[in-house]
Design a protein around this motif. Structure first.
Motif, PDB file in Angstrom:
ATOM      1  N   VAL A   1       0.734  -1.265  -0.032  1.00 16.75           N
ATOM      2  CA  VAL A   1      -0.105  -0.051   0.166  1.00 16.75           C
ATOM      3  C   VAL A   1       0.794   1.254   0.007  1.00 16.75           C
ATOM      4  CG1 VAL A   1      -0.224  -0.005   2.553  1.00 16.75           C
ATOM      5  CG2 VAL A   1      -1.911   1.194   1.134  1.00 16.75           C
ATOM      6  N   GLN A   2       0.423   2.297  -0.617  1.00 13.66           N
ATOM      7  CA  GLN A   2       1.121   3.758  -0.934  1.00 13.66           C
ATOM      8  C   GLN A   2       0.931   4.359   0.527  1.00 13.66           C
ATOM      9  OE1 GLN A   2      -0.361   5.728  -4.099  1.00 13.66           O
ATOM     10  NE2 GLN A   2       1.024   4.684  -5.387  1.00 13.66           N
ATOM     11  N   PRO A   3       1.972   5.081   0.901  1.00 13.28           N
ATOM     12  CA  PRO A   3       1.887   5.985   2.231  1.00 13.28           C
ATOM     13  C   PRO A   3       0.671   6.790   2.113  1.00 13.28           C
ATOM     14  CG  PRO A   3       4.162   6.077   1.353  1.00 13.28           C
ATOM     15  CD  PRO A   3       3.228   5.334   0.313  1.00 13.28           C
ATOM     16  N   GLY A   4      -0.070   6.700   3.396  1.00 12.81           N
ATOM     17  CA  GLY A   4      -1.389   7.317   3.529  1.00 12.81           C
ATOM     18  C   GLY A   4      -2.494   6.450   3.474  1.00 12.81           C
ATOM     19  N   GLY A   5      -2.310   5.226   2.686  1.00 14.10           N
ATOM     20  CA  GLY A   5      -3.506   4.431   2.426  1.00 14.10           C
ATOM     21  C   GLY A   5      -3.841   3.760   3.640  1.00 14.10           C
ATOM     22  N   SER A   6      -4.602   2.725   3.369  1.00 17.90           N
ATOM     23  CA  SER A   6      -5.535   1.782   4.533  1.00 17.90           C
ATOM     24  C   SER A   6      -5.409   0.519   4.014  1.00 17.90           C
ATOM     25  CB  SER A   6      -6.715   2.366   4.811  1.00 17.90           C
ATOM     26  OG  SER A   6      -6.917   3.696   5.324  1.00 17.90           O
ATOM     27  N   LEU A   7      -5.145  -0.325   5.184  1.00 20.49           N
ATOM     28  CA  LEU A   7      -5.438  -1.809   5.198  1.00 20.49           C
ATOM     29  C   LEU A   7      -6.123  -2.467   6.494  1.00 20.49           C
ATOM     30  CD1 LEU A   7      -1.936  -3.081   4.062  1.00 20.49           C
ATOM     31  CD2 LEU A   7      -4.064  -3.217   2.812  1.00 20.49           C
ATOM     32  N   ARG A   8      -7.052  -3.366   6.127  1.00 22.25           N
ATOM     33  CA  ARG A   8      -7.419  -4.265   7.216  1.00 22.25           C
ATOM     34  C   ARG A   8      -7.190  -5.495   7.359  1.00 22.25           C
ATOM     35  NH1 ARG A   8     -13.938  -5.911   7.988  1.00 22.25           N
ATOM     36  NH2 ARG A   8     -14.049  -5.781   9.933  1.00 22.25           N
ATOM     37  N   LEU A   9      -6.319  -5.905   8.569  1.00 21.89           N
ATOM     38  CA  LEU A   9      -6.143  -7.030   8.886  1.00 21.89           C
ATOM     39  C   LEU A   9      -7.155  -8.093   9.486  1.00 21.89           C
ATOM     40  CD1 LEU A   9      -2.504  -6.575   9.708  1.00 21.89           C
ATOM     41  CD2 LEU A   9      -3.361  -6.673   7.331  1.00 21.89           C
ATOM     42  N   SER A  10      -7.228  -9.419   9.215  1.00 17.25           N
ATOM     43  CA  SER A  10      -8.150 -10.150   9.939  1.00 17.25           C
ATOM     44  C   SER A  10      -7.463 -11.384  10.423  1.00 17.25           C
ATOM     45  CB  SER A  10      -9.171 -10.758   9.076  1.00 17.25           C
ATOM     46  OG  SER A  10      -9.936  -9.882   8.419  1.00 17.25           O
ATOM     47  N   CYS A  11      -8.049 -11.837  11.693  1.00 19.13           N
ATOM     48  CA  CYS A  11      -7.205 -13.042  12.252  1.00 19.13           C
ATOM     49  C   CYS A  11      -8.425 -13.943  12.628  1.00 19.13           C
ATOM     50  CB  CYS A  11      -6.466 -12.671  13.511  1.00 19.13           C
ATOM     51  SG  CYS A  11      -5.698 -14.217  14.397  1.00 19.13           S
ATOM     52  N   ALA A  12      -8.307 -15.023  11.978  1.00 15.26           N
ATOM     53  CA  ALA A  12      -9.638 -16.158  12.147  1.00 15.26           C
ATOM     54  C   ALA A  12      -9.050 -17.183  13.046  1.00 15.26           C
ATOM     55  CB  ALA A  12     -10.191 -16.552  11.127  1.00 15.26           C
ATOM     56  N   ALA A  13      -9.906 -17.644  14.235  1.00 11.68           N
ATOM     57  CA  ALA A  13      -9.320 -18.675  14.898  1.00 11.68           C
ATOM     58  C   ALA A  13     -10.291 -20.152  14.857  1.00 11.68           C
ATOM     59  CB  ALA A  13      -9.493 -18.138  16.729  1.00 11.68           C
ATOM     60  N   SER A  14      -9.644 -21.157  15.039  1.00 11.72           N
ATOM     61  CA  SER A  14     -10.339 -22.361  15.145  1.00 11.72           C
ATOM     62  C   SER A  14      -9.739 -23.217  16.268  1.00 11.72           C
ATOM     63  CB  SER A  14     -10.192 -22.994  13.834  1.00 11.72           C
ATOM     64  OG  SER A  14      -8.724 -23.570  13.571  1.00 11.72           O
ATOM     65  N   GLY A  15     -10.820 -24.226  16.757  1.00 13.98           N
ATOM     66  CA  GLY A  15     -10.333 -24.909  17.716  1.00 13.98           C
ATOM     67  C   GLY A  15     -10.426 -24.215  19.204  1.00 13.98           C
ATOM     68  N   PHE A  16     -10.550 -23.117  19.442  1.00 16.84           N
ATOM     69  CA  PHE A  16     -10.871 -22.315  20.595  1.00 16.84           C
ATOM     70  C   PHE A  16     -11.619 -21.020  20.436  1.00 16.84           C
ATOM     71  CE2 PHE A  16      -7.500 -18.869  20.523  1.00 16.84           C
ATOM     72  CZ  PHE A  16      -7.083 -19.187  19.504  1.00 16.84           C
ATOM     73  N   THR A  17     -12.398 -20.569  21.451  1.00 16.59           N
ATOM     74  CA  THR A  17     -13.072 -19.389  21.729  1.00 16.59           C
ATOM     75  C   THR A  17     -12.237 -17.975  21.817  1.00 16.59           C
ATOM     76  OG1 THR A  17     -15.001 -20.922  21.818  1.00 16.59           O
ATOM     77  CG2 THR A  17     -15.318 -18.418  22.052  1.00 16.59           C
TER      78      THR A  17
END
Length: 129
Positions: free
Chosen positions: A12-28
Motif C-alpha cells: 500500500v502507498q503511504p497514507g493508505g489503509s489496510l484491514r487485517l483479519s485473524c480467524a481462530a479455530s479450535g478455541f473461542t
C-alpha cells in the motif's frame, strides 16, 4: 487443532489503509485477551494494538507509534479479531502477527509478547511509494 490465521496484508502507498483479519479455530476468542504484533527486519517483535477479554470492559491499548491511526476490534460471532490501519507510513512496514492470551490485560499483553499462548503465522504489510 488450535490455530490462528491472519489475512489482509499487502502493498500500500503511504497514507493508505489496510484491514487485517485473524480467524481462530479450535478455541473461542472471547475467552482471551487479543493482540496484534509486528516484526520488522532486524528488530524484535513488538506489541501494536491489544484488546481485553470480552467479559471485561473491552478496553484497548495501542502503542504510541500507532495511536489514533490503528483500531483493534473483535467479532465474537465470527471468532475473529481485526486490525484497521489508516494513514499508513513506511515505518509501519513489517510482518504482522495476531496472538491470544488467557491471563493478561490488554496493556500487559502488548508489552509482553513472549507470554502469548497462541500465534498466527503472520501477514506481510509493506508501505512504499
Amino acid at each position: 487443532q488450535l490455530q490462528l490465521v491472519e489475512s489482509g496484508g499487502g502493498l500500500v502507498q503511504p497514507g493508505g489503509s489496510l484491514r487485517l483479519s485473524c480467524a481462530a479455530s479450535g478455541f473461542t476468542l472471547d475467552k482471551y485477551a487479543l493482540g496484534w504484533f509486528r516484526q520488522a527486519p532486524g528488530k524484535e517483535r513488538e506489541g501494536v494494538s491489544c484488546i481485553s477479554l470480552s467479559s471485561d470492559d473491552r478496553r484497548t491499548y495501542h502503542d504510541e507509534s500507532v495511536e489514533g491511526r490503528f483500531t483493534i476490534a473483535r467479532d465474537g460471532a465470527k471468532n475473529t479479531v481485526y486490525l484497521q490501519m489508516n494513514r499508513l507510513e513506511p515505518e509501519d512496514t513489517a510482518v504482522y502477527y495476531c496472538g491470544a492470551d488467557s491471563g493478561l490485560t490488554a496493556e500487559a499483553l502488548c508489552r509482553m509478547p513472549k507470554f502469548v499462548d497462541y500465534w498466527g503465522q503472520g501477514t506481510q504489510v509493506t508501505v512504499s511509494s
